[in-house]
Design a protein around this motif. Structure first.
Motif, mmCIF file in Angstrom:
data_model
loop_
_atom_site.group_PDB
_atom_site.id
_atom_site.type_symbol
_atom_site.label_atom_id
_atom_site.label_comp_id
_atom_site.label_asym_id
_atom_site.label_seq_id
_atom_site.Cartn_x
_atom_site.Cartn_y
_atom_site.Cartn_z
ATOM 1 N N LYS A 6 0.852 -1.193 0.000
ATOM 2 C CA LYS A 6 0.000 0.000 0.000
ATOM 3 C C LYS A 6 0.885 1.240 0.000
ATOM 4 C CE LYS A 6 -4.110 -1.512 2.418
ATOM 5 N NZ LYS A 6 -4.944 -1.282 3.583
ATOM 6 N N SER A 7 0.462 2.225 -0.785
ATOM 7 C CA SER A 7 1.219 3.477 -0.778
ATOM 8 C C SER A 7 0.789 4.301 0.442
ATOM 9 C CB SER A 7 0.990 4.259 -2.059
ATOM 10 O OG SER A 7 -0.377 4.599 -2.169
ATOM 11 N N LYS A 8 1.724 4.999 0.994
ATOM 12 C CA LYS A 8 1.428 5.826 2.152
ATOM 13 C C LYS A 8 0.668 7.062 1.695
ATOM 14 C CE LYS A 8 5.202 4.825 5.297
ATOM 15 N NZ LYS A 8 6.301 5.410 6.042
ATOM 16 N N PRO A 9 -0.378 7.440 2.435
ATOM 17 C CA PRO A 9 -1.060 8.684 2.071
ATOM 18 C C PRO A 9 -0.122 9.860 2.342
ATOM 19 C CG PRO A 9 -1.996 7.775 4.090
ATOM 20 C CD PRO A 9 -0.997 6.784 3.566
ATOM 21 N N THR A 10 -0.172 10.847 1.452
ATOM 22 C CA THR A 10 0.722 11.998 1.603
ATOM 23 C C THR A 10 0.012 13.081 2.415
ATOM 24 O OG1 THR A 10 -0.054 12.853 -0.492
ATOM 25 C CG2 THR A 10 1.950 11.545 -0.529
ATOM 26 N N LEU A 11 0.322 13.148 3.659
ATOM 27 C CA LEU A 11 -0.230 14.167 4.538
ATOM 28 C C LEU A 11 0.805 15.276 4.678
ATOM 29 C CD1 LEU A 11 -1.738 11.928 7.349
ATOM 30 C CD2 LEU A 11 -2.967 13.106 5.546
ATOM 31 N N PRO A 12 0.337 16.516 4.608
ATOM 32 C CA PRO A 12 1.312 17.600 4.767
ATOM 33 C C PRO A 12 1.890 17.585 6.174
ATOM 34 C CG PRO A 12 -0.928 18.463 4.588
ATOM 35 C CD PRO A 12 -0.994 16.992 4.389
ATOM 36 N N SER A 13 3.104 17.888 6.256
ATOM 37 C CA SER A 13 3.744 17.888 7.566
ATOM 38 C C SER A 13 3.320 19.125 8.355
ATOM 39 C CB SER A 13 5.262 17.873 7.405
ATOM 40 O OG SER A 13 5.693 19.100 6.852
ATOM 41 N N GLN A 14 3.537 19.089 9.641
ATOM 42 C CA GLN A 14 3.171 20.215 10.502
ATOM 43 C C GLN A 14 3.920 21.485 10.097
ATOM 44 O OE1 GLN A 14 3.872 18.945 14.507
ATOM 45 N NE2 GLN A 14 1.913 17.878 14.641
ATOM 46 N N LYS A 15 5.119 21.306 9.614
ATOM 47 C CA LYS A 15 5.910 22.455 9.190
ATOM 48 C C LYS A 15 5.233 23.162 8.015
ATOM 49 C CE LYS A 15 10.574 23.676 7.724
ATOM 50 N NZ LYS A 15 11.895 23.155 7.395
ATOM 51 N N ASN A 16 4.743 22.409 7.050
ATOM 52 C CA ASN A 16 4.077 23.008 5.896
ATOM 53 C C ASN A 16 2.769 23.692 6.309
ATOM 54 O OD1 ASN A 16 6.076 22.146 4.198
ATOM 55 N ND2 ASN A 16 4.988 20.308 3.526
ATOM 56 N N ILE A 17 2.057 23.121 7.261
ATOM 57 C CA ILE A 17 0.815 23.733 7.745
ATOM 58 C C ILE A 17 1.130 25.061 8.425
ATOM 59 C CG2 ILE A 17 -1.068 23.495 9.403
ATOM 60 C CD1 ILE A 17 -1.052 20.489 8.806
ATOM 61 N N LEU A 18 2.155 25.100 9.257
ATOM 62 C CA LEU A 18 2.528 26.339 9.926
ATOM 63 C C LEU A 18 2.966 27.411 8.940
ATOM 64 C CD1 LEU A 18 4.437 25.025 13.071
ATOM 65 C CD2 LEU A 18 2.200 26.125 12.987
ATOM 66 N N ILE A 19 3.717 27.036 7.939
ATOM 67 C CA ILE A 19 4.156 28.005 6.928
ATOM 68 C C ILE A 19 2.943 28.556 6.172
ATOM 69 C CG2 ILE A 19 5.402 28.249 4.736
ATOM 70 C CD1 ILE A 19 7.504 26.306 5.889
ATOM 71 N N GLY A 20 2.020 27.691 5.813
ATOM 72 C CA GLY A 20 0.811 28.138 5.103
ATOM 73 C C GLY A 20 -0.024 29.082 5.943
ATOM 74 N N CYS A 21 -0.177 28.774 7.235
ATOM 75 C CA CYS A 21 -0.936 29.659 8.131
ATOM 76 C C CYS A 21 -0.237 31.003 8.289
ATOM 77 C CB CYS A 21 -1.128 29.003 9.495
ATOM 78 S SG CYS A 21 -2.279 27.623 9.478
ATOM 79 N N GLY A 22 1.083 30.984 8.385
ATOM 80 C CA GLY A 22 1.838 32.231 8.517
ATOM 81 C C GLY A 22 1.695 33.119 7.294
ATOM 82 N N ILE A 23 1.771 32.530 6.124
ATOM 83 C CA ILE A 23 1.616 33.294 4.881
ATOM 84 C C ILE A 23 0.192 33.851 4.774
ATOM 85 C CG2 ILE A 23 1.565 33.107 2.362
ATOM 86 C CD1 ILE A 23 3.950 31.156 2.624
ATOM 87 N N GLY A 24 -0.800 33.029 5.102
ATOM 88 C CA GLY A 24 -2.188 33.486 5.056
ATOM 89 C C GLY A 24 -2.447 34.616 6.041
ATOM 90 N N GLY A 25 -1.904 34.504 7.256
ATOM 91 C CA GLY A 25 -2.070 35.561 8.253
ATOM 92 C C GLY A 25 -1.397 36.856 7.833
ATOM 93 N N ALA A 26 -0.190 36.734 7.267
ATOM 94 C CA ALA A 26 0.516 37.926 6.796
ATOM 95 C C ALA A 26 -0.253 38.607 5.666
ATOM 96 C CB ALA A 26 1.924 37.559 6.341
ATOM 97 N N ALA A 27 -0.828 37.828 4.770
ATOM 98 C CA ALA A 27 -1.616 38.391 3.671
ATOM 99 C C ALA A 27 -2.852 39.120 4.213
ATOM 100 C CB ALA A 27 -2.022 37.290 2.702
ATOM 101 N N ALA A 28 -3.501 38.539 5.223
ATOM 102 C CA ALA A 28 -4.684 39.180 5.816
ATOM 103 C C ALA A 28 -4.308 40.506 6.468
ATOM 104 C CB ALA A 28 -5.327 38.239 6.829
ATOM 105 N N VAL A 29 -3.177 40.548 7.170
ATOM 106 C CA VAL A 29 -2.736 41.789 7.822
ATOM 107 C C VAL A 29 -2.408 42.848 6.768
ATOM 108 C CG1 VAL A 29 -0.877 42.818 9.200
ATOM 109 C CG2 VAL A 29 -1.945 40.690 9.933
#
Length: 139
Positions: A6-29
């Motif tokens: 079975k192939s492993k499902p590709t889940l984004p790592s916590q690091k990628n989630i944090l980077i995405g949230c940071g970019i989204g928050g900066a864009a909102a500000v």
């Protein structure tokens, strides 16, 4: 017989989630700051006024003035400037975008200014003292 792996499902790592949230928050500000710094021209009202009473202590005298600007899209009529102490000025009409600078009487206590006009205008402001800049008169 071997079973297929079975192939492993590709889940984004916590690091990628944090980077995405940071970019989204900066864009909102950034969007919020731009919206507040440059409001759209559609937010102007028909009847609006800016009142700026100032008093500056000079070495030998006190300089006081009241700036009144029509910031609305319609002419203001029947403008009354009440300096307190029973001192008043009357301006019949002030066109949109126009500014006038008035001087209160010398014997006035310079505590507050109340400006009223047709269209529901009623502004009450205390005099402010601008910050003295080095090299400027009175500093």
């Amino acid at each position: 017989m071997t079973l297929p792996a079975k192939s492993k499902p590709t889940l984004p790592s916590q690091k990628n989630i944090l980077i995405g949230c940071g970019i989204g928050g900066a864009a909102a500000v950034i969007i919020l700051v731009i919206t507040m710094a440059f409001p759209g021209s559609t937010t102007t009202s028909d009847y609006s006024i800016l009142v700026d009473p100032t008093k500056e202590k000079q070495s030998l005298f006190l300089l006081a003035r009241v700036t009144v600007q029509n910031t609305g899209s319609q002419s203001l009529t029947n403008i009354t400037i009440d300096y307190g102490d029973g001192d008043k000025d009357f301006i019949p009409t002030l066109k949109p975008g126009k500014t006038i600078i008035l001087s209160p009487p010398e014997e006035n206590s310079l505590q507050f200014v109340r400006v009223t006009a047709d269209g529901g205008i009623d502004v009450y402001k205390a005099y402010r003292e601008p910050i003295a800049m080095p090299g400027m008169m009175g500093s």
